[in-house]
Design a protein around this motif. Structure first.
Motif, PDB file in Angstrom:
ATOM      1  N   ARG A  26       5.285  13.677  -9.723  1.00  0.00           N
ATOM      2  CA  ARG A  26       6.612  14.611  -9.952  1.00  0.00           C
ATOM      3  C   ARG A  26       7.027  14.553 -11.152  1.00  0.00           C
ATOM      4  NH1 ARG A  26      11.982  13.185  -8.255  1.00  0.00           N
ATOM      5  NH2 ARG A  26      10.889  11.132  -7.863  1.00  0.00           N
ATOM      6  N   ALA A  27       7.020  13.309 -11.811  1.00  0.00           N
ATOM      7  CA  ALA A  27       7.537  13.156 -13.346  1.00  0.00           C
ATOM      8  C   ALA A  27       6.782  13.697 -14.097  1.00  0.00           C
ATOM      9  CB  ALA A  27       7.949  11.725 -13.359  1.00  0.00           C
ATOM     10  N   MET A  28       5.490  13.672 -13.959  1.00  0.00           N
ATOM     11  CA  MET A  28       4.436  14.207 -14.757  1.00  0.00           C
ATOM     12  C   MET A  28       4.543  15.814 -15.016  1.00  0.00           C
ATOM     13  SD  MET A  28       2.210  14.017 -17.402  1.00  0.00           S
ATOM     14  CE  MET A  28       1.913  12.495 -17.387  1.00  0.00           C
ATOM     15  N   ILE A  29       4.904  16.328 -13.621  1.00  0.00           N
ATOM     16  CA  ILE A  29       4.988  17.983 -13.663  1.00  0.00           C
ATOM     17  C   ILE A  29       6.342  18.141 -14.553  1.00  0.00           C
ATOM     18  CG2 ILE A  29       5.665  19.745 -12.039  1.00  0.00           C
ATOM     19  CD1 ILE A  29       4.057  18.220 -10.003  1.00  0.00           C
ATOM     20  N   ALA A  30       7.303  17.563 -14.652  1.00  0.00           N
ATOM     21  CA  ALA A  30       8.764  17.513 -15.124  1.00  0.00           C
ATOM     22  C   ALA A  30       8.328  17.544 -16.723  1.00  0.00           C
ATOM     23  CB  ALA A  30       9.785  16.800 -14.640  1.00  0.00           C
TER      24      ALA A  30
ATOM     25  N   VAL B  64       0.946  -1.501   0.182  1.00  0.00           N
ATOM     26  CA  VAL B  64       0.051   0.178  -0.015  1.00  0.00           C
ATOM     27  C   VAL B  64       0.837   1.295  -0.074  1.00  0.00           C
ATOM     28  CG1 VAL B  64      -1.609   1.317   1.220  1.00  0.00           C
ATOM     29  CG2 VAL B  64      -1.867  -1.141   1.136  1.00  0.00           C
ATOM     30  N   VAL B  65       1.934   1.243   0.868  1.00  0.00           N
ATOM     31  CA  VAL B  65       2.900   2.497   0.778  1.00  0.00           C
ATOM     32  C   VAL B  65       3.536   2.495  -0.449  1.00  0.00           C
ATOM     33  CG1 VAL B  65       4.749   3.401   2.125  1.00  0.00           C
ATOM     34  CG2 VAL B  65       2.979   2.567   3.322  1.00  0.00           C
ATOM     35  N   SER B  66       4.011   1.442  -0.920  1.00  0.00           N
ATOM     36  CA  SER B  66       4.730   1.560  -2.091  1.00  0.00           C
ATOM     37  C   SER B  66       3.617   2.123  -3.251  1.00  0.00           C
ATOM     38  CB  SER B  66       5.482   0.419  -2.695  1.00  0.00           C
ATOM     39  OG  SER B  66       4.140  -0.610  -3.115  1.00  0.00           O
ATOM     40  N   ARG B  67       2.728   1.924  -3.319  1.00  0.00           N
ATOM     41  CA  ARG B  67       1.784   2.296  -4.222  1.00  0.00           C
ATOM     42  C   ARG B  67       1.432   3.792  -4.098  1.00  0.00           C
ATOM     43  NH1 ARG B  67      -3.182  -1.609  -4.106  1.00  0.00           N
ATOM     44  NH2 ARG B  67      -4.182   0.330  -3.188  1.00  0.00           N
ATOM     45  N   LEU B  68       1.536   4.254  -2.932  1.00  0.00           N
ATOM     46  CA  LEU B  68       1.067   5.721  -2.495  1.00  0.00           C
ATOM     47  C   LEU B  68       2.444   6.474  -2.902  1.00  0.00           C
ATOM     48  CD1 LEU B  68      -0.500   7.914  -1.097  1.00  0.00           C
ATOM     49  CD2 LEU B  68       0.882   7.250   0.833  1.00  0.00           C
ATOM     50  N   GLN B  69       3.623   5.886  -2.764  1.00  0.00           N
ATOM     51  CA  GLN B  69       5.035   6.418  -3.371  1.00  0.00           C
ATOM     52  C   GLN B  69       4.990   6.466  -4.665  1.00  0.00           C
ATOM     53  OE1 GLN B  69       8.283   4.584  -1.395  1.00  0.00           O
ATOM     54  NE2 GLN B  69       9.415   6.483  -1.635  1.00  0.00           N
ATOM     55  N   ALA B  70       4.690   5.300  -5.227  1.00  0.00           N
ATOM     56  CA  ALA B  70       4.626   5.516  -6.865  1.00  0.00           C
ATOM     57  C   ALA B  70       3.727   6.383  -7.570  1.00  0.00           C
ATOM     58  CB  ALA B  70       4.109   4.185  -7.370  1.00  0.00           C
ATOM     59  N   SER B  71       2.537   6.987  -6.724  1.00  0.00           N
ATOM     60  CA  SER B  71       1.556   7.827  -7.418  1.00  0.00           C
ATOM     61  C   SER B  71       2.456   9.240  -7.165  1.00  0.00           C
ATOM     62  CB  SER B  71       0.419   7.643  -6.392  1.00  0.00           C
ATOM     63  OG  SER B  71      -0.522   8.810  -6.795  1.00  0.00           O
ATOM     64  N   ILE B  72       2.941   9.383  -5.915  1.00  0.00           N
ATOM     65  CA  ILE B  72       3.824  10.748  -5.673  1.00  0.00           C
ATOM     66  C   ILE B  72       4.946  10.718  -6.773  1.00  0.00           C
ATOM     67  CG2 ILE B  72       5.507  11.887  -4.226  1.00  0.00           C
ATOM     68  CD1 ILE B  72       3.569  10.634  -1.840  1.00  0.00           C
ATOM     69  N   GLU B  73       5.601  10.097  -7.129  1.00  0.00           N
ATOM     70  CA  GLU B  73       6.836  10.092  -7.976  1.00  0.00           C
ATOM     71  C   GLU B  73       6.306  10.368  -9.421  1.00  0.00           C
ATOM     72  OE1 GLU B  73       9.210   6.432  -7.159  1.00  0.00           O
ATOM     73  OE2 GLU B  73       9.795   7.075  -5.271  1.00  0.00           O
ATOM     74  N   THR B  74       5.156   9.528  -9.730  1.00  0.00           N
ATOM     75  CA  THR B  74       4.639   9.751 -10.986  1.00  0.00           C
ATOM     76  C   THR B  74       4.055  10.971 -11.235  1.00  0.00           C
ATOM     77  OG1 THR B  74       3.915   7.452 -11.181  1.00  0.00           O
ATOM     78  CG2 THR B  74       2.741   8.848 -12.696  1.00  0.00           C
TER      79      THR B  74
ATOM     80  N   GLN C 229      10.666   8.508 -24.017  1.00  0.00           N
ATOM     81  CA  GLN C 229      11.745   7.964 -23.136  1.00  0.00           C
ATOM     82  C   GLN C 229      12.026   8.541 -21.665  1.00  0.00           C
ATOM     83  OE1 GLN C 229      14.829   9.518 -25.813  1.00  0.00           O
ATOM     84  NE2 GLN C 229      14.089   8.350 -27.606  1.00  0.00           N
ATOM     85  N   ARG C 230      11.155   9.249 -21.291  1.00  0.00           N
ATOM     86  CA  ARG C 230      11.395   9.485 -19.845  1.00  0.00           C
ATOM     87  C   ARG C 230      10.922   8.410 -18.734  1.00  0.00           C
ATOM     88  NH1 ARG C 230      10.908  15.207 -18.028  1.00  0.00           N
ATOM     89  NH2 ARG C 230      11.714  16.135 -19.703  1.00  0.00           N
ATOM     90  N   ALA C 231      11.569   8.504 -17.676  1.00  0.00           N
ATOM     91  CA  ALA C 231      11.020   7.563 -16.514  1.00  0.00           C
ATOM     92  C   ALA C 231       9.879   7.780 -15.963  1.00  0.00           C
ATOM     93  CB  ALA C 231      12.004   7.602 -15.440  1.00  0.00           C
ATOM     94  N   LEU C 232       9.009   6.748 -15.570  1.00  0.00           N
ATOM     95  CA  LEU C 232       7.603   6.794 -15.123  1.00  0.00           C
ATOM     96  C   LEU C 232       6.737   7.097 -15.871  1.00  0.00           C
ATOM     97  CD1 LEU C 232       8.897   8.121 -11.496  1.00  0.00           C
ATOM     98  CD2 LEU C 232       8.514   5.699 -12.111  1.00  0.00           C
ATOM     99  N   VAL C 233       6.624   8.091 -16.701  1.00  0.00           N
ATOM    100  CA  VAL C 233       5.494   8.659 -17.636  1.00  0.00           C
ATOM    101  C   VAL C 233       5.888   8.244 -18.888  1.00  0.00           C
ATOM    102  CG1 VAL C 233       4.663  10.329 -15.925  1.00  0.00           C
ATOM    103  CG2 VAL C 233       6.462  10.832 -17.615  1.00  0.00           C
TER     104      VAL C 233
END
Length: 163
Positions: free
Chosen positions: A33-37, A21-31, A62-66
């Protein structure tokens, strides 16, 4: 001894559930951030080099996560869909909350058009996504503690019931 082993297994399962559950939450946060960039980079490219959004998709893929999201949008355009249709269809693959999906969905509606309107839409989406990202960051520790307490509490309840 058997009850002790069962209790240990229940606790281990609880820790794995919490971790998932926590890793899904963290993946959402990182995604997020990647989408903002990625959106910020898109805005800069459209504003400075006047590059249309469809021509940016191969580099964005070619970007990571998105990257998979932008690759799916490019594939959708290759299947004779409009940019909005391909964008909306690919949104389901991002692990984002409903608020962020709505922001990106409304952005997809405004990506076709003149450079200035596209830049305004991208800048507005970046601001809204940054606000959502800040809220997620602020709530992360609290939610992590909440999920820990829920999982461990559920494990303790199961152990008590089984004993």
């Amino acid at each position: 001894m058997l009850k002790l082993a069962g209790s240990a297994l229940v606790l281990i399962a609880g820790f794995f559930v919490r971790r998932a559950v926590v890793s899904r939450l963290q993946a959402s946060i990182e995604t997020c951030r990647a989408m903002i960039a990625a959106l910020s980079w898109m805005e800069a490219q459209v504003r400075m080099e006047l590059v249309p959004v469809p021509r940016l998709l191969p580099r964005l893929s070619q970007r990571a996560l998105v990257g998979d999201f932008f690759a799916a949008v490019a594939r959708g355009l290759g299947r004779e869909r409009t940019l909005f249709e391909a964008w909306a269809e690919a949104l389901s693959m991002l692990p984002l909350c409903e608020e962020e999906r709505e922001i990106l969905h409304s952005l997809g509606e405004r990506l076709d058009g003149e450079e200035e309107s596209v830049c305004r839409a991208l800048a507005g989406a970046v601001r809204e996504m940054e606000g959502s990202y800040a809220r997620k960051q602020r709530d992360y520790c609290e939610r992590k503690r909440l999920y820990s307490a829920l999982c461990l509490g559920a494990c303790a309840f199961i152990i008590i019931v089984l004993l």
